[in-house]
Write an enzyme that holds these catalytic residues in place. Structure first.
Site, PDB file in Angstrom:
ATOM      1  CD  GLU A  59      21.359  32.271  76.465  1.00 53.74           C
ATOM      2  OE1 GLU A  59      20.500  33.076  76.839  1.00 53.74           O
ATOM      3  OE2 GLU A  59      22.283  32.578  75.692  1.00 53.74           O
ATOM      4  NE  ARG A  85      23.185  41.569  72.872  1.00 53.74           N
ATOM      5  CZ  ARG A  85      23.803  42.389  73.719  1.00 53.74           C
ATOM      6  NH1 ARG A  85      24.750  43.196  73.294  1.00 53.74           N
ATOM      7  NH2 ARG A  85      23.474  42.405  74.989  1.00 53.74           N
ATOM      8  CD  GLU A 118      27.746  37.871  73.988  1.00 55.18           C
ATOM      9  OE1 GLU A 118      26.912  37.317  73.280  1.00 55.18           O
ATOM     10  OE2 GLU A 118      27.455  38.667  74.907  1.00 55.18           O
TER      11      GLU A 118
END
Length: 1359
Positions: A832, A910, A1291
């Site tokens: 990423e 997160r 995920e």
């Protein structure tokens, strides 16, 4: 003969074509030759050390000793081209292709959805193909064994085995609906293998009872095996007749001279000993499985290599009076074959040693290595952790050595190994043969090995144990205990053996032996390899297993009338059982498409991955498969060897002497800005200071990869050391944090604690994880020669950032740089942002030289440089009531961010947003702190902080259940959210299906019935324990940075009616392109065959968000849908004027009417945004839910564990493609299994990574998947917030594997109870054999007390 005068030719066949090579470099591997010389790119480079199987090919040769043609697999990355003389090689391209026909081994893996990113697929296909060439009707066990040397990171393996099960003769399953009509499982009693609820759909206790329409709605058939073409062995290519003729002729000695190495292949023993006296330091190489790795990874150079594979005496097998003698060049596979036959034919008392050798060989590397590695090589390598040397030493095997002076025979005893990797064999001698002895009556032998992973793993401790009793008694006449992994050499426990001789085999002997061994097999606390307490305990555990095994055999051999020695207690018997695999069983349930859905509408159907067939044939093009450009250069990075230091000087002058060297690139060559990184806190090339081992300082360019590698090793860097900060603990002590610290506070925590009945405090550490995508980072940069234009072919999830960073470093605007991504061989978050550190360096090099530049990182470089999942430390204080209801929680999360910010803030956000997992906590105070350390920057990894946040929640949840003395599943259920509840970040839960998943999982897994059985099992077994656990998950879907939740698409319709589709997402195996084609097909109302996606690039869809956060199908799907709607609206008048026309008619008419047939589409997720300060707003669009129940069995003596069964119920909305979604669930689960039970990154106290490849870093293999694996997609749960009511699936399922971790913890509680311990204990993640064994406290662990921390320097530290 003088090696300088070589006119020798190498003759071999590749895929039936003859190849003649004159000047071969002995350092060239078969893989390099296939890819570069022959352009056969189907064979992939995954690790370069024979550990992943991506480069598997079939080697066929006529064996003059056995007079038959042999086919076997081998790792092309280690196989020297020079060893190919008169051999036929078959690669994946040679067995089938998409143009003519696929071979059944290719077709079945594709159609059964066993290929996701596809990078490992050719290797797996070749392992299967070779097996089929040797046995046309293999048993299921043969198929599983054939894959011991192959790894896959995407699929979770189930789909591969399921597709290939159709070849097995002992599994007569149709592959269609399990237990449907004509199913092979329907005759078996209690058929656990198929269908719903492990049995027949609608059997008693089935989760689908009471639903009238359920059978019509639910299906368990993701593919139809009746469509598979049959295997026809007569159609296989024949062995080249020319080679048959050549092989029968007398061979002549061959010699090949390369730039640095000479390869000599003698044909007689006389020639061999003459050569060895001429070159005493030459290495003898048969399989190159050790020397190949030493030369590549350990920088060793052996100027002369002698290959003894053709010498008769070195391959001969002789059955003598005393045993079986094997020529030292016999491969491990052939040794295995001979010993198997001997065990089958001889009386059992004679084959005790043979059985022990077979037990060790069963878990010795993978088949690709066993097929080429020699028995003699294994001995002469003298590895202290060799699996076989302890067995050979304890059995007193005889070794025959030869030299010009003649032969001598020695016994392999304690004097054989003289030091680390040294033996008594003289330099001019060769090992000629090894005799493995028969055992006698009254003699017993066992071998044990403990590793991090069952299959294809190097040992932690290994041993061979032999005892001989005086005739008819239980008195020890002779005993030998040999250990590997306990010293720099294989050792015998001489003192212990002396003391035990003459004693009776009883409890007292056992106690004394353990005390003696604990003293004799001691290890200093800072011993290399670490795990000191575990290794010391294993020496005792192994002896205990041996003691029990011998007791059992003594009893049995005296026909049960045992007056010789005490009987073995019944609850101890399971401790003597060798590891065995049960046959695999599984089922996948999903909802069928509604009745009446149009035939060509593929949404909701299990469509095969669009490039699966290409991947299975090796035709799919990955970044490094792009053909080489005419004047292309190869780049190798030069990286720091210090974790924190000032750079005093960099000297690349020595590189000038390397052939093919072009130039050295460093910070001064960057035309634009050397500052880079997500937070502008990184450099393209380090200038003054390095802040981690692996920090990029410069790069070397040369004409080939080999030359650039060699040149890079000559660059000299002088440093001035600075003190590094490596661990979270050190960062906390020194307050080394990145500045943004986030908090979420809700309710009144103080009041909550006051109202609680109990308060618990604790902490848990979670280790990091390496992505281990099979394709490492790769970039090809092509400068266009005008206006600073450059084209970059990159393996990245983030084309937009890659473009921006490259343009920034080149000092040009973004419109001059095009980034193109066809597909990746896996990403998982690792591509990423971290691919940019390589891509910018390659772009700068291409700019400097004006030539195309390529670089694909070696696995060890990739693991060192690119960072992984963040290690976390969680400290918690939780208040709760007697009934287990949680009142109040205070939690601090610390993550190890590494040397730059990268995405660490997002990961921590997160984690904080998932600190509740699925539980309603009225009062919360939480803080998240990212530690700044001298490690390579950690980054995104599937789950992105969510799994770490939830794991710590489950830790305190299991503590609460223990503390209250309640059942964990009741406490979990009591605390679950309900529909409409507010989370701790004040988002309302809508469409909350978790309780439905929970109830369905409890019933389909027969939870309560199995729990009773487990309690019974644990009562009856002292040294094996089982555990069971059920875990929920709730995962928020969307990027936590609101502006990233946008996507674009571009749709072109051509005049023939075909559609070219481009969108902002990249394909890394997750099936995104497949889903996008399904979406476009429904939107336009045309068949999927008319739609094509070529690649993702920055010049068609600009400013794309990274393919991450599981939202790619949601956002790109809506963008594609919107673009299609635009086109439909434009051609609506034409459709109305000709309603019966075909799609092609309408498009032709629209074109002739001058209507634009190209449209862009755009979508953004509305109303997102959250404020941590005020704890308000909406961070997530919706949530995905799931529940898993897992059962495990642990071996309390070794710490091994076995995954017995897992049931998963997952809410994926209305699935766009159930085959892809089930594949994602299984793949994520198995990746999580690695995270929580196996994968351990190990660093030195100085911040140096030890685990740089599959040799030391173990991801789950085929054998680690739960034996029974059931996945069910929750039905009737459409999601109004995403395209066609689907839900994100990448995920969310990963965390479900925590059910395995807590099942292990449950089993350990049972073991501790037997040792009289009932209090809470701490188990950090991953639950490796070391942690499991050390937690099962017993008499053996107490004999090996750990050293006082602080009194020694550990070999590795927990970062």
């Amino acid at each position: 003969m003088d090696p300088n005068e070589t006119g020798d030719q190498l003759v071999f066949f590749v895929n039936g074509k003859k190849v003649i090579e004159k000047d071969v470099d002995p350092e060239t591997t078969l893989l390099t030759y296939l890819r570069r010389k022959l352009g056969l790119c189907g064979t992939k480079l995954g690790c370069g050390e024979g550990g992943c199987g991506a480069c598997t090919v079939m080697i066929s040769k006529y064996d003059p000793f056995r007079k038959k043609i042999l086919h076997h697999t081998a790792n092309a990355c280690l196989f020297p081209v020079c060893a190919l003389h008169q051999v036929a090689v078959t690669t994946v391209e040679g067995i089938g292709n998409t143009k003519s026909r696929l071979h059944p081994a290719q077709e079945r893996i594709a159609k059964s959805h066993g290929s996701q990113c596809g990078f490992c697929t050719p290797g797996i296909v070749m392992s299967m193909y070779t097996l089929l060439r040797n046995t046309t009707e293999p048993k299921m066990e043969d198929i599983e064994d054939a894959f011991q040397g192959n790894l896959c990171r995407c699929t979770g393996y189930r789909a591969i085995l399921e597709g290939y099960r159709t070849f097995a003769k002992d599994v007569n399953c149709c592959g269609g609906v399990a237990n449907g009509t004509g199913c092979g499982h329907s005759e078996r009693e209690n058929s656990t293998n198929g269908g719903c609820c492990g049995g027949k759909v609608n059997g008693p206790g089935c989760c689908m009872n009471g639903r009238e329409d359920n059978v019509k709605m639910m299906s368990s058939s993701l593919f139809n095996s009746s469509e598979f073409q049959p295997l026809d062995p007569t159609q296989e290519p024949i062995f080249p007749p020319e080679l048959m003729i050549q092989c029968k002729k007398q061979q002549k000695q061959l010699c090949f001279k390369g730039e640095r190495v000479t390869w000599i292949q003698p044909t007689t023993l006389k020639e061999l000993v003459a050569l060895k006296s001429q070159y005493p330091n030459a290495k003898l190489v048969v399989g190159n499985t050790e020397v190949g790795i030493e030369m590549r990874l350990k920088n060793m150079l052996y100027p002369v290599i002698i290959a003894p594979a053709w010498i008769l005496e070195m391959n001969a097998v002789q059955h003598t009076e005393t045993g079986v003698a094997f020529g030292a060049a016999s491969t491990l596979s052939s040794v295995e074959e001979v010993l198997r036959k001997a065990v089958a034919e001889l009386p059992p008392y004679k084959t005790e040693v043979f059985q022990a050798v077979l037990e060790q060989l069963r878990w010795f590397a993978g088949p690709q290595i066993r097929n080429v590695a020699a028995l003699g090589g294994n001995i002469m390598t003298a590895s202290p952790i060799s699996d076989l040397n302890p067995v050979l030493m304890a059995s007193g095997s005889k070794l025959t050595l030869a030299s010009k002076e003649g032969k001598r025979t020695i016994t392999m005893d304690e004097k054989f190994f003289t030091g680390y990797r040294k033996t008594v064999v003289k330099p001019e001698e060769i090992l000629l043969s090894v005799e493995i002895p028969y055992s006698k009556k009254g003699e017993y032998f066992s071998a044990f090995k403990q590793a991090s992973r069952r299959e294809d793993d190097i040992a932690i401790v290994t041993c061979g144990m032999r005892v001989l009793f005086q005739d008819g008694t239980s008195q020890v006449e002779e005993i030998k205990l040999s250990y590997g992994g306990m010293a720099p050499t294989t050792v015998l426990a001489l003192k212990t053996c002396q003391e035990l001789t003459g004693r009776d085999w009883n409890e007292k002997l056992l106690q004394d032996a353990c005390c003696l061994l604990a003293g004799e097999m001691d290890l200093p606390p800072s011993a290399p390899g670490g795990m000191v307490d575990f290794r010391r305990t294993l020496t005792l555990s192994f002896f205990f297993k041996f003691y029990l095994t011998v007791l059992q055999k003594l009893t049995k051999n005296n026909n049960g009338a045992n007056n010789l020695c005490e009987p073995i207690p019944s609850n101890y018997i399971s401790a003597t059982e060798l590891f065995h695999k049960d046959p695999v069983a599984n089922a996948q349930l999903f909802q069928e498409v509604p009745r009446g859905q149009a035939f060509e509408d593929m949404v909701g159907r299990p469509l095969m991955h669009v490039s699966a067939a290409k991947q299975a044939c090796g035709e799919a093009v990955y970044c490094d498969d792009i053909p080489h450009y005419e004047n292309e250069l190869y780049l190798t990075l030069v990286t720091s060897t210090k974790a924190h230091a000032k750079i005093l000087s960099v000297d690349a002058s020595e590189a000038l002497s390397i052939p093919g060297f072009v130039c050295f690139v460093s910070a001064k060559d960057v035309p634009g800005s050397n500052i880079t990184g997500i937070a502008n806190d990184e450099t393209v090339f380090a200038e003054d200071v390095v802040t981690c081992v692996g920090h990029i300082i410069g790069a070397v360019l040369a004409d080939t990869q080999e030359h650039s590698r060699r040149a890079a090793k000559t660059v000299k860097i002088k440093y001035e050391d600075l003190k590094p900060i490596v661990t979270i603990q050190e960062a906390i002590e020194k307050q080394s944090f990145f500045k943004s610290i986030k908090r979420i506070i809700k309710g009144d925590v103080k009041k909550g604690f006051e109202e609680s009945d109990h308060i618990l405090e604790g902490e848990m550490y979670l280790g990091g994880q390496e992505h281990f995508y099979l394709e490492t980072h790769c970039t090809v940069a092509v400068p266009k020669g005008e206006d600073g234009e450059m084209e970059l072919f990159v393996s990245t999830q983030n084309p937009a950032k890659t473009q921006e960073f490259a343009a920034n470093a080149l000092g040009v605007p973004s419109n001059r740089v095009v980034v193109r991504v066809k597909r990746m061989g896996g990403g998982f978050g690792g591509k990423e942002t971290r691919n940019t550190i390589l891509t910018t360096a390659v772009a700068v090099a291409a700019f400097k030289t004006g030539r195309p530049v390529r670089c694909m990182l070696d696995r060890d470089e990739d693991m060192l440089i690119s960072g992984g999942r963040h290690p976390f430390l969680g400290r918690y204080k939780v208040g709760f009531m007697k009934n287990g209801k949680v009142k109040s929680l205070e939690v601090s999360y610390y993550s190890n961010g590494g040397n730059s910010v990268d995405l660490s803030y997002g990961v921590m956000d997160r984690a904080l947003l998932h600190l509740d997992n699925s539980y309603n906590i009225p009062n919360v105070r939480s803080v998240g702190i990212v530690c700044k350390t001298n490690l390579p920057s950690n980054t995104a990894f599937r789950g992105f902080g969510g799994p770490q946040g939830m794991m710590i929640a489950e830790c305190w949840m299991s503590d609460i259940a223990q503390k209250c003395g309640l059942q964990p599943e009741e406490v979990r259920r009591l605390n679950l959210y309900n529909e409409g509840d507010l989370t701790h970040f004040n988002q309302k839960l809508e469409g909350f299906t978790l309780r439905r998943c929970w109830d369905e999982c409890l019933s389909s897994s027969s939870y309560y019935a199995r729990k009773k059985l487990i309690e019974e099992f644990n009562k009856q077994n002292r040294w094996k324990k089982r555990g069971l656990c059920i875990i929920p998950t709730k995962f928020g879907i969307s990027f936590t940075i609101p502006f990233l939740n946008q996507a674009g698409a571009l749709v072109h319709v051509y005049t023939d009616g075909s559609v070219l589709l481009t969108h902002g997402g990249t394909e890394m195996g997750q099936g995104l392109h497949t889903k996008m084609i399904q979406v476009a097909s429904r939107s336009l109302g045309i068949s999927t065959s008319k739609i094509y996606i070529s690649e993702t690039n920055t010049n068609t869809v600009p400013n794309t968000s990274p393919t991450a956060a599981s939202v790619s199908a949601d956002i790109n799907g809506m963008a594609v849908h919107n673009a299609c709607q635009t086109i439909l609206k434009r051609i609506e008048p034409i459709k109305q004027s000709n309603p019966k026309g075909s799609w092609e008619d309408w498009i032709k008419a629209a074109y002739e009417d001058c209507i634009s047939l190209s449209a862009t589409g755009f979508y953004r997720i509305p109303e997102l945004g959250y404020d941590f300060e005020k704890n308000e707003g909406k961070p997530f669009c919706y949530f995905s839910y799931g529940v898993a129940c897992s059962e495990v069995e642990i071996d309390c003596l070794t710490g091994d564990h076995k995954n017995i069964r897992t049931d998963i119920v997952m809410d994926v909305g209305t699935s766009l493609n159930p085959a892809i979604d089930v594949g994602q669930i299984e793949g994520a689960f198995v990746q999580g299994l690695g995270l929580f039970t196996m994968e351990e990154l190990r660093y030195s106290p100085e911040g140096n990574l030890y685990t740089r490849g599959p040799g030391m870093y173990k991801i789950p293999a085929f054998g680690d998947v739960p034996t029974e694996f059931y996945v069910s997609l929750l039905r009737d749960c459409p999601n109004s917030k995403a395209v066609y009511s689907s839900k994100a699936v990448g995920e969310p399922p990963l965390f479900l594997s925590a059910s395995v971790f807590y099942a292990i913890k449950d089993a350990i509680y049972s073991a501790r109870k037997d040792s009289g311990l009932s209090e809470l204990f701490r188990l950090d993640s991953p639950a490796t054999p070391e942690r499991i064994r050390n937690a099962c406290v017993d008499v053996f662990t107490k004999m090996c007390p750990p050293a006082e921390p602080g009194t020694f320097k550990p070999w590795s530290v927990r970062v």
